[in-house]
Design a protein around this motif. Structure first.
Motif, mmCIF file in Angstrom:
data_model
loop_
_atom_site.group_PDB
_atom_site.id
_atom_site.type_symbol
_atom_site.label_atom_id
_atom_site.label_comp_id
_atom_site.label_asym_id
_atom_site.label_seq_id
_atom_site.Cartn_x
_atom_site.Cartn_y
_atom_site.Cartn_z
ATOM 1 N N PHE A 1 0.849 -1.170 0.000
ATOM 2 C CA PHE A 1 0.000 0.000 0.000
ATOM 3 C C PHE A 1 0.897 1.236 0.000
ATOM 4 O O PHE A 1 1.909 1.262 0.692
ATOM 5 C CB PHE A 1 -0.881 -0.011 1.258
ATOM 6 C CG PHE A 1 -1.742 1.199 1.399
ATOM 7 C CD1 PHE A 1 -2.964 1.282 0.731
ATOM 8 C CD2 PHE A 1 -1.327 2.275 2.179
ATOM 9 C CE1 PHE A 1 -3.748 2.412 0.844
ATOM 10 C CE2 PHE A 1 -2.113 3.403 2.294
ATOM 11 C CZ PHE A 1 -3.335 3.473 1.624
ATOM 12 N N ALA A 2 0.556 2.237 -0.773
ATOM 13 C CA ALA A 2 1.368 3.453 -0.769
ATOM 14 C C ALA A 2 0.534 4.676 -1.075
ATOM 15 O O ALA A 2 -0.391 4.626 -1.884
ATOM 16 C CB ALA A 2 2.500 3.344 -1.792
ATOM 17 N N GLU A 3 0.874 5.748 -0.376
ATOM 18 C CA GLU A 3 0.294 7.045 -0.716
ATOM 19 C C GLU A 3 1.424 8.054 -0.763
ATOM 20 O O GLU A 3 2.383 7.975 0.001
ATOM 21 C CB GLU A 3 -0.781 7.463 0.286
ATOM 22 C CG GLU A 3 -0.311 7.431 1.718
ATOM 23 C CD GLU A 3 -1.426 7.719 2.713
ATOM 24 O OE1 GLU A 3 -2.597 7.749 2.306
ATOM 25 O OE2 GLU A 3 -1.108 7.922 3.884
ATOM 26 N N SER A 4 1.322 8.977 -1.708
ATOM 27 C CA SER A 4 2.407 9.925 -1.912
ATOM 28 C C SER A 4 1.850 11.217 -2.490
ATOM 29 O O SER A 4 0.847 11.195 -3.197
ATOM 30 C CB SER A 4 3.428 9.325 -2.876
ATOM 31 O OG SER A 4 4.302 10.323 -3.348
ATOM 32 N N SER B 1 -1.947 10.793 -7.634
ATOM 33 C CA SER B 1 -3.243 11.461 -7.540
ATOM 34 C C SER B 1 -4.162 10.725 -6.577
ATOM 35 O O SER B 1 -5.139 11.274 -6.089
ATOM 36 C CB SER B 1 -3.867 11.605 -8.924
ATOM 37 O OG SER B 1 -3.744 10.410 -9.635
ATOM 38 N N SER B 2 -3.879 9.454 -6.278
ATOM 39 C CA SER B 2 -4.634 8.752 -5.233
ATOM 40 C C SER B 2 -3.727 7.688 -4.627
ATOM 41 O O SER B 2 -2.649 7.447 -5.146
ATOM 42 C CB SER B 2 -5.884 8.099 -5.839
ATOM 43 O OG SER B 2 -5.488 7.139 -6.783
ATOM 44 N N SER B 3 -4.185 7.069 -3.534
ATOM 45 C CA SER B 3 -3.347 6.029 -2.944
ATOM 46 C C SER B 3 -3.497 4.742 -3.768
ATOM 47 O O SER B 3 -4.474 4.567 -4.484
ATOM 48 C CB SER B 3 -3.748 5.788 -1.496
ATOM 49 O OG SER B 3 -5.084 5.390 -1.442
ATOM 50 N N TRP C 1 3.157 7.660 -10.859
ATOM 51 C CA TRP C 1 3.660 9.007 -10.586
ATOM 52 C C TRP C 1 2.914 10.016 -11.451
ATOM 53 O O TRP C 1 2.655 9.780 -12.622
ATOM 54 C CB TRP C 1 5.164 9.098 -10.862
ATOM 55 C CG TRP C 1 5.729 10.369 -10.333
ATOM 56 C CD1 TRP C 1 6.015 11.489 -11.047
ATOM 57 C CD2 TRP C 1 6.039 10.669 -8.972
ATOM 58 N NE1 TRP C 1 6.495 12.468 -10.215
ATOM 59 C CE2 TRP C 1 6.512 11.995 -8.938
ATOM 60 C CE3 TRP C 1 5.956 9.940 -7.771
ATOM 61 C CZ2 TRP C 1 6.899 12.617 -7.756
ATOM 62 C CZ3 TRP C 1 6.346 10.552 -6.601
ATOM 63 C CH2 TRP C 1 6.812 11.878 -6.595
ATOM 64 N N ASN C 2 2.560 11.135 -10.844
ATOM 65 C CA ASN C 2 1.800 12.146 -11.551
ATOM 66 C C ASN C 2 2.617 13.436 -11.594
ATOM 67 O O ASN C 2 2.899 14.015 -10.553
ATOM 68 C CB ASN C 2 0.476 12.380 -10.802
ATOM 69 C CG ASN C 2 -0.419 13.364 -11.524
ATOM 70 O OD1 ASN C 2 -0.266 13.581 -12.717
ATOM 71 N ND2 ASN C 2 -1.330 13.973 -10.785
ATOM 72 N N GLN D 1 8.565 10.139 -18.739
ATOM 73 C CA GLN D 1 7.685 8.980 -18.580
ATOM 74 C C GLN D 1 8.508 7.706 -18.622
ATOM 75 O O GLN D 1 9.440 7.610 -19.402
ATOM 76 C CB GLN D 1 6.698 8.911 -19.759
ATOM 77 C CG GLN D 1 5.655 9.975 -19.739
ATOM 78 C CD GLN D 1 4.638 9.771 -20.855
ATOM 79 O OE1 GLN D 1 4.578 8.724 -21.474
ATOM 80 N NE2 GLN D 1 3.842 10.784 -21.089
ATOM 81 N N PRO D 2 8.127 6.719 -17.815
ATOM 82 C CA PRO D 2 8.817 5.444 -17.923
ATOM 83 C C PRO D 2 8.234 4.644 -19.092
ATOM 84 O O PRO D 2 7.015 4.631 -19.286
ATOM 85 C CB PRO D 2 8.517 4.760 -16.594
ATOM 86 C CG PRO D 2 7.236 5.353 -16.145
ATOM 87 C CD PRO D 2 7.115 6.721 -16.758
#
Lengths: 632, 339
Positions: A337-340, A344-346, A417-418, A477-478
């Motif tokens: 689980f990740a939030e950053s 734009s969302s977790s 990633w945003n 972008q990857p």
């Protein structure tokens, strides 16, 4: 088709259980017995194992020190206190899988680990496995796997170790460990702390006439605690609980060309695992469940916060089918689980992993086959496998071969990633084969015993769908852009000499790494990838005479290109460290005093561009071992 | 004693490899070419935190000298060369991540630097001895005394400000955060008003008739390109559709035609006319990282950042779109200073 693959693996399990009625060897019914531990270890094609170094070797404090000095792996060090990541055999940090007591501890967001935040104090054993032979442990380690393990011994003991150090640039370090318990209960508590101002002087090549300058904004503090509890109600069952927490506060200076700029990074990592080991006559079962929690706050020009966590459970079984055949099974479930601030969302990810290794071993040879299948959310991995053999030849020679297929699923940042994250990324896929020759011999004379060991290994691997961040429509972008071929030779030579009061260990390693993008029509087709040295060499010599010890370690890292077209590069660098020590017996206890000179030859060097490293510097260490009450 | 031999071998190996060396920072290939005729300076931005920003000189025949600043001064230029301007026989180079503006004479010898800037982007002379420097993070425009090379004042703009242009005694500064133009009085050093523009303003030009043109990208990753026309006298505005996909806006030498580019095509649009027309197509392999029109010749210069981790190239076309030459320059070329 996919279902069929899975079923095949699962079907192997009952077959094994049925096979248990065969006659054959029986496991010693004592779980912490050395034979049982040895039995559980899967011997990889190429690996290095380091045991309880932290309280013996003043040259090593954290994992970064160990990997940089004692393995051919190249460490990208962003300055003396900054992030340090490992790239095996020309691959990147994301291709290095890091395990702690069986849990995957790579950051789910970055897909990599900062080795600066792993103290050696907590881990009895560090195992470094190269290439495809890491597959039985974990997938994703296209370069290799670093595995850290705590081990409790169920003996009547009250044992404590303390290590204190003080050195140049206001560096202070300390670690301690208390182990106490009985044959039934064990408790082990650890603590460590390290801090430095890191205000070293260096020659500044960004200015005319190489003026001497003082490093600023490079201070750090890192500390942590660990707790293990073990309960052994009888010889057939052990319950272990391991918990550790570290906290780092680092100032990361800008490069020499952005003087005065710096950023601040705060890391918090907590990991815990509970396991039950159960031994039967012909099988060992291990059930584990654990969590990781990582928090990373970063203050550069702007602030960012990333929190990630995971819950990982696994079953591992070892079955002795008969005298020759062994089966290892693994079933894992991992939730990440990740939030950053960068998303734009977790995000959440479920991974289910099934793996079996069948192994046949006789006195003169050993063959094994590992099959592995993973499911990530709704996507099945390619069918992964590793097959290997070891054949004893004559005169201490043995020949090894290993081949297989591995893959790496993109990290959260690659996907989400945003702006730029690419949810359509394909996993990277690796094919790999290697062959090695090993020679070992002991010459025991009347006074002197020599032990020689020489190993030569050649590997060849191909990573398809290599993920690369590059600009597309004005955004990074990857994308799955490259096909990378890694080839290389690794040579290691070690000599142990024991003669009267003398002990001498010498370990020499050399590796040649060729890593290139072979994707046709790519601009860098056929050219060595950036930041991959062709040549690395390591040498460690360890001499002991009565109660005196001397250690020298030498590391050479060759030229690395820093532009894909080879128009710029970092020159080679080498470092030499020396440590002298004396031991004193105080009753049952032992005190060791060490004096260490790092960068003995005062070399100016940079690992990464415009990030200077310190010149000659000094350290004093005291290690005290309270050994009272140990019953063997 | 074999043990002793080992120790000696080790000591010799260490001693051998530890010969003193001066070259321990990043190293680069060197070029040395004679130039002739009119020259242009290529601004090679370099990669963030690589410290590989540099200047290249390209002459009218397409010959190039790279590492011009390094060769003239024996030290690197800095980190992230965002922009450069010639003013009164001096060059001002804005080094974004070095937080400074490097000032050189016309032989590229450094004569001073303006330090203490946070994350500077563009430099606009607003008088004989005064200039403005915009910034990403400081939310301010720094006011520079060009004789002292010091920051003498700041103008609070409260946002990320990029390009600036001077028209009729007012500075028009592109505000990226709020999608507007800040109008600044360069004498009173304060914001006097603002004009809203479409999302993602990326470049600004003033034509021969005093009309302001702003290229807008739609914002990060949006790719909704619009051309915004502002008549500063009447404050009348107009949104025009464009085929641009690169955010750059240039004028021809007569300043009566706008010139801009997509990823594969260059367009021109008469400022008083109705629509755009294609000038020429170029190789889609070119990553348009800078786009400039030579105000003397009308030649179109496209700087190509390749794949960002290798040296870039410059492609030069005449007004009709015939390729004159292309030449390899430094890392991430983002602009050209004509002189």
């Amino acid at each position: 088709m996919l279902t069929l693959r899975i079923t095949l693996i699962v079907l192997l399990l009952p077959a094994v259980l049925a096979a248990q009625n065969d006659t054959g060897m029986v496991i010693v019914p004592q779980l912490d017995h050395a034979d049982v531990i040895a039995l559980e270890n899967f011997e990889a094609h190429k690996e290095q194992t380091f045991d309880s170094l932290a309280f013996e070797d003043p040259l090593l404090f954290d994992l970064d020190d160990l990997i940089a000095a004692r393995t051919p792996v190249f460490i990208k060090q962003y300055g003396n206190s900054g992030i340090a990541t490992a790239g095996f055999r020309g691959t990147g940090a994301v291709h290095t899988s890091v395990l702690w007591n069986g849990l995957d501890v790579n950051s789910p967001t970055l897909g990599q680990s900062d080795l600066n935040t792993f103290p050696l104090a907590f881990s009895e054993r560090v195992n470094v496995t190269y290439g495809i032979s890491s597959l039985p442990q974990s997938s994703g380690g296209l370069g290799g796997t670093i595995s850290l393990d705590d081990q409790l011994r169920f003996v009547e003991q009250t044992n404590a170790k303390v290590r204190l150090g003080y050195g140049s640039f206001a560096k202070m370090e300390g670690m301690g460990k208390i182990s106490w318990g009985s044959e039934r209960w064990q408790f082990e508590t650890g603590i460590f702390h390290r801090q430095a101002e890191n205000d070293f002087t260096f020659a500044d090549p960004s200015r005319v006439d190489l003026p001497t300058d003082t490093m600023q904004n490079a201070d750090y503090t890192i500390s942590g605690v660990s707790q293990s509890v073990g309960f052994k109600p009888n010889d057939r069952n052990i319950f272990n609980f391991h918990l550790n927490a570290t906290k780092a506060d680092r100032t990361i200076p800008g490069i020499l060309l952005s003087p005065g700029k710096y950023s601040q990074q705060w890391d918090e990592n907590v990991r815990g695992v509970l396991e039950w080991k159960h031994v039967r006559e012909k099988s060992i079962h291990r059930l584990q469940s654990g969590f990781t929690f990582d928090k990373l706050d970063y203050q550069g020009d702007e602030f960012s916060n990333t929190n990630s966590s995971s819950w990982q459970s696994q079953y591992r079984g070892l079955f002795l089918l008969n005298e020759k055949w062994k089966l290892r099974t693994l079933a894992q479930h991992r939730i990440y689980f990740a939030e950053s601030d960068g998303y734009s969302s977790s995000h959440r990810q479920n991974r289910t992993i099934l793996s079996s290794t069948i192994e046949r071993e006789t006195k003169s040879n050993r063959v094994f086959l590992t099959l592995r299948e993973e499911r990530i959310d709704d996507i099945f991995s390619p069918f992964l496998f590793s097959v290997g053999a070891v054949q004893q030849l004559f005169g201490g020679l043995s020949l090894k071969a290993n081949a297989g297929r591995n893959y790496r699923y993109p990290a959260f940042n690659d996907l989400y990633w945003n702006p730029g994250g690419n949810p359509d990324l394909e996993p990277e896929e690796g094919w790999s084969a290697e062959v090695g020759l090993n020679w070992e011999r002991t010459d025991a004379g009347e006074r002197t015993t020599f032990t020689h060991q020489l190993g030569i290994n050649y590997y060849h691997s191909l990573i398809e769908n290599w993920i690369l961040w590059s600009p597309k429509e004005n955004i990074w972008q990857p994308q799955n852009l490259w096909k990378v071929r890694n080839r290389g030779v690794e040579v290691n030579l070690s000599e142990k000499i024991e003669s009267g009061n003398w002990r001498l260990n010498i370990d020499l390693q050399y590796s040649y790494t060729s890593t290139e993008n072979i994707e046709e029509s790519a601009a860098n087709e056929g050219m060595q990838l950036i930041y991959v040295p062709f040549h690395t060499a390591r040498a460690v010599a360890n001499a002991k005479w009565k109660s005196w010890t001397a250690r020298v370690q030498y590391a050479y890292n060759g030229k690395r290109y820093i532009a894909a077209d080879h128009s710029s590069w970092m020159p080679f660098f080498s470092t030499t460290d020396l440590s002298l020590g004396k031991e004193f017996e105080i009753g049952n206890d032992r005190l060791s005093c060490f004096f260490t000179i790092n960068n003995l030859l005062d070399q100016n060097y940079q690992v990464m561009p415009w990030r200077p490293m310190p010149g000659r510097n000094f350290m004093v260490n005291l290690i005290y071992e309270f050994k009272s009450g140990v019953k063997q | 004693m074999r043990a002793i031999n080992f120790i000696w071998i080790l000591i010799l190996a260490v001693a051998f490899s530890s010969c003193e060396k001066d070259n321990f920072g990043p190293q680069q290939e060197e070029t040395n070419t004679e130039l002739s005729g009119t020259k242009a300076i290529i601004l090679n931005e370099g990669n963030f935190n690589f410290g590989n920003a540099s200047l290249s000189l390209v002459d009218e025949n397409g010959e190039v000298q790279n590492q011009v600043f390094q060769n003239a001064n024996g030290a690197p230029l800095g980190d992230v060369l965002q922009s450069g301007v010639k003013h009164n026989d001096r060059f001002y180079f804005v080094l974004n991540n070095s937080g400074k503006v490097v000032v050189t004479d016309t032989s590229f010898q450094q004569v001073g630097e303006i330090t203490g800037l946070q994350s500077p982007r563009y430099f606009l002379p607003v008088g004989e001895s005064r200039a403005f420097v915009s910034d990403i993070y400081s939310d301010e425009i720094s006011v520079i005394d060009l004789n002292q090379l010091t920051v003498i004042s700041t103008i609070d703009v409260g946002a990320w400000v990029e390009q600036m242009t001077l028209l009729d005694g007012l500075v028009y500064a592109v505000n990226k955060d709020d999608n507007n133009l800040e109008l600044i009085d360069p004498e009173a050093l304060e914001v006097v008003s603002s004009i809203d523009v479409p999302a993602g303003p990326s470049d600004i030009e003033v034509d021969a008739f005093g009309t302001i043109w702003v290229m807008c990208t739609g914002g990060l990753g949006a790719n909704e390109f619009k051309l915004y026309k502002i008549d500063p006298a009447t404050e009348e505005t107009e949104i025009l559709e464009v085929s641009s996909t690169s955010g750059f806006l240039e004028l021809n030498p007569e300043k009566d035609e706008l010139i801009y580019a997509s990823e594969e095509e260059v367009f021109r649009r008469p400022v008083n006319g109705s629509g755009e027309e294609s000038v020429f197509n170029f190789d889609t392999e070119i990553l348009v990282y800078g786009f400039e029109v030579d105000p003397a010749t009308g030649n179109i210069w496209i700087t190509d950042a390749a794949d960002y981790v290798e040296q870039g190239e410059v492609f030069v076309f005449d007004e009709a779109g015939n390729e004159k030459f292309s030449v390899g320059v430094g890392y991430l070329p983002n602009g050209v200073v004509f002189w």
